[in-house]
Design an enzyme around this catalytic site. Structure first.
Site, PDB file in Angstrom:
ATOM      1  N   GLY A 199     -31.662  -9.473-107.599  1.00 37.71           N
ATOM      2  CA  GLY A 199     -30.738  -8.497-108.179  1.00 37.71           C
ATOM      3  C   GLY A 199     -31.400  -7.407-109.003  1.00 37.71           C
ATOM      4  N   HIS A 200     -32.426  -7.771-109.785  1.00 36.12           N
ATOM      5  CA  HIS A 200     -32.965  -6.787-110.740  1.00 36.12           C
ATOM      6  C   HIS A 200     -33.842  -5.723-110.098  1.00 36.12           C
ATOM      7  CE1 HIS A 200     -37.262  -8.066-111.526  1.00 36.12           C
ATOM      8  NE2 HIS A 200     -36.834  -9.182-110.956  1.00 36.12           N
ATOM      9  N   THR A 236     -24.665 -24.971-111.819  1.00 30.98           N
ATOM     10  CA  THR A 236     -23.477 -24.154-112.064  1.00 30.98           C
ATOM     11  C   THR A 236     -23.791 -22.695-111.765  1.00 30.98           C
ATOM     12  OG1 THR A 236     -22.788 -25.698-113.746  1.00 30.98           O
ATOM     13  CG2 THR A 236     -21.770 -23.513-113.813  1.00 30.98           C
ATOM     14  N   CYS A 324     -47.530  -8.773-112.424  1.00 31.54           N
ATOM     15  CA  CYS A 324     -48.001 -10.143-112.606  1.00 31.54           C
ATOM     16  C   CYS A 324     -49.504 -10.184-112.765  1.00 31.54           C
ATOM     17  CB  CYS A 324     -47.600 -10.996-111.406  1.00 31.54           C
ATOM     18  SG  CYS A 324     -46.013 -10.545-110.733  1.00 31.54           S
TER      19      CYS A 324
HETATM   20  C1  PLP Z   1     -40.197  -8.812-107.847  1.00 37.39           C
HETATM   21  C2  PLP Z   1     -40.601  -9.453-106.574  1.00 37.39           C
HETATM   22  C3  PLP Z   1     -40.471 -10.836-106.378  1.00 37.39           C
HETATM   23  C4  PLP Z   1     -39.999 -11.772-107.462  1.00 37.39           C
HETATM   24  O1  PLP Z   1     -38.645 -11.615-107.738  1.00 37.39           O
HETATM   25  P1  PLP Z   1     -38.061 -12.182-109.134  1.00 37.39           P
HETATM   26  O2  PLP Z   1     -36.592 -12.009-109.017  1.00 37.39           O
HETATM   27  O3  PLP Z   1     -38.669 -11.363-110.208  1.00 37.39           O
HETATM   28  O4  PLP Z   1     -38.443 -13.627-109.209  1.00 37.39           O
HETATM   29  C5  PLP Z   1     -40.831 -11.361-105.155  1.00 37.39           C
HETATM   30  N1  PLP Z   1     -41.304 -10.572-104.167  1.00 37.39           N
HETATM   31  C6  PLP Z   1     -41.442  -9.245-104.307  1.00 37.39           C
HETATM   32  C7  PLP Z   1     -41.934  -8.424-103.163  1.00 37.39           C
HETATM   33  C8  PLP Z   1     -41.106  -8.644-105.526  1.00 37.39           C
HETATM   34  O5  PLP Z   1     -41.256  -7.322-105.661  1.00 37.39           O
END
Ligand code: PLP
Length: 393
Positions: A199-200, A236, A324
């Site tokens: 979602g983010h 949940t 990361c």
């Molecule tokens: C951000 C990202 C993720 C991880 O998603 P999260 O919701 O932050 O755990 C995995 N794969 C890619 C390609 C991303 O850009």
């Protein structure tokens, strides 16, 4: 001027999305599994969110399973298939430029007796279909290749990969966290069996994601417990998160026809002007098959971290590779995989634009970057040596 150019790391929640979520924290707080009326309203909200997410990728409603984000969806898809299909084989094919949520999961499975082929990529970050065909074995149970790369923005040949997986009876998963809400996706047309999203990354909240699992795919649960998500993912439901992610998915996909050309134009302007104004700079990733909002540029003789600090003074948020990996001194595995030597990989900056990015901001970044690079090069022993050698030639 405040310029948020790190939309590949996370995005701002749209105001209308935040607003839609609020009632599900306050008056409508019930547990969707309960039987009273307010809980029923929450159950309906979850199912509406599921429908919105399914529509965004042309999946069926009952093929969407909510998770706590993209990392969980990737872990579930890969570990789940590894376990469910272990009697068929223990070989997995992926690429060497995947997000760590995929790479580290594959590395973990290698410690559990699985074999993983990490396909190389070309100078633009594209896998080769020939390499993929050659890597397939009798015991291959899963192909997992990302839809679009989070660092260099390259879009992989997903439809071709899907066709090959189907021909060979192998399950195809794609980490589409950077793609959903940013480019067009059709899981049916592209022969995708499983797809991760978050979602983010498309103006929804953090901590909510989804895994699309095509009907008929056997997949053991990752999270055991209650019977939520049709007994496949316990816990949940994150009702406000699901409401927010659903609306964000709907809004982002509805706007693709206007946002893709708008962001592509901004991206190409940014890339063209920076490469013109700054000598010894280069674009990383594919020049055309790339995410509309992604620009990744290497500046020779200097460190990405230094550029980020000076950009920050000017109100510009950017990133050097993957969020990361910041905190570690190793250059990005993606930049090394496309063949950049260590010193060029170190001087790379990712500028990622999105829904809230304006042309004024792009012009500001174009104006601010060249003097920052010049200033850092004036302090760089590498640059001094380069200029000296050039003079002697
Ligand atoms: C951000 C990202 C993720 C991880 O998603 P999260 O919701 O932050 O755990 C995995 N794969 C890619 C390609 C991303 O850009």
């Amino acid at each position: 001027m405040e310029c948020y150019f790190d939309n590949a790391a996370t995005t701002q929640v749209r105001p209308e999305v935040a607003e839609a979520m609020i009632p599900y924290f306050t008056e409508s707080f019930g547990n969707p599994s309960s039987i009273y009326k307010i809980a029923q309203k929450n159950k309906n909200a979850v199912e509406h969110g599921r429908e919105q997410v399914a529509n965004a990728i042309n999946a069926e409603v009952n093929e969407i399973y909510f998770t706590a984000g993209g990392s969980e969806a990737d872990n579930w898809a890969i570990k789940g298939i590894a376990e469910s299909y272990a009697n068929k084989g223990k070989h997995i094919i992926t690429s060497c430029i995947e997000h760590h949520a995929v790479l580290h999961t594959c590395e973990y499975l290698e410690t559990k007796g699985y074999e993983v082929t990490y396909l190389p990529v070309d100078e633009y970050g594209m896998i080769s279909i020939e390499d993929l065909k050659n890597a397939i074995r009798k015991d291959t149970i899963l192909i997992t290749i990302m839809f679009a790369n989070n660092e260099i923005g390259t879009i992989e040949p997903i439809k071709e990969i899907g066709a090959i997986a189907r021909e060979n009876g192998i399950i195809f998963h794609t980490d589409a966290v950077q793609a959903v809400g940013h480019i067009k996706i059709d899981v049916k047309e592209m022969n995708i069996d499983m797809l991760s999203m978050s979602g983010h990354k498309f103006y929804g909240p953090k901590g909510i994601g989804a895994l699309y699992i095509k009907k008929g795919i056997k997949l053991n649960p990752l999270i055991h417990g209650g019977a939520q998500e049709r007994r496949r993912r316990a816990g949940t439901e994150n009702v406000p998160g699901i409401v927010g992610m659903g609306l964000a998915a709907e809004l982002a996909t509805k706007e693709l026809d206007t946002e893709i050309p708008r962001l592509t134009a901004l991206r190409d302007k940014l890339i063209k002007e920076i490469l013109e104004k700054v000598p010894y700079s280069r674009l990383n990733g594919h020049p055309v098959n790339r995410l509309p909002g992604n620009a990744n540029i290497s500046f020779e003789f200097i460190e990405g971290e230094g550029i980020l600090l000076l950009l920050d003074y000017k109100g510009i948020c950017a990133s050097s590779g993957s969020a990361c990996t910041s905190g570690s001194l190793d250059p990005s595995h993606v930049l090394l995989a496309i063949g950049l030597p260590h010193e060029k990989a170190h001087g790379s900056v990712r500028l990622s634009m999105g829904h809230f990015t304006t042309e004024e901001q792009v012009d500001y970044v174009i104006k601010e970057i060249p003097p920052i690079i010049e200033r850092l090069r004036q302090m760089s022993p590498l640059y001094e040596e380069f200029i000296k050698n050039k003079g002697e030639k």
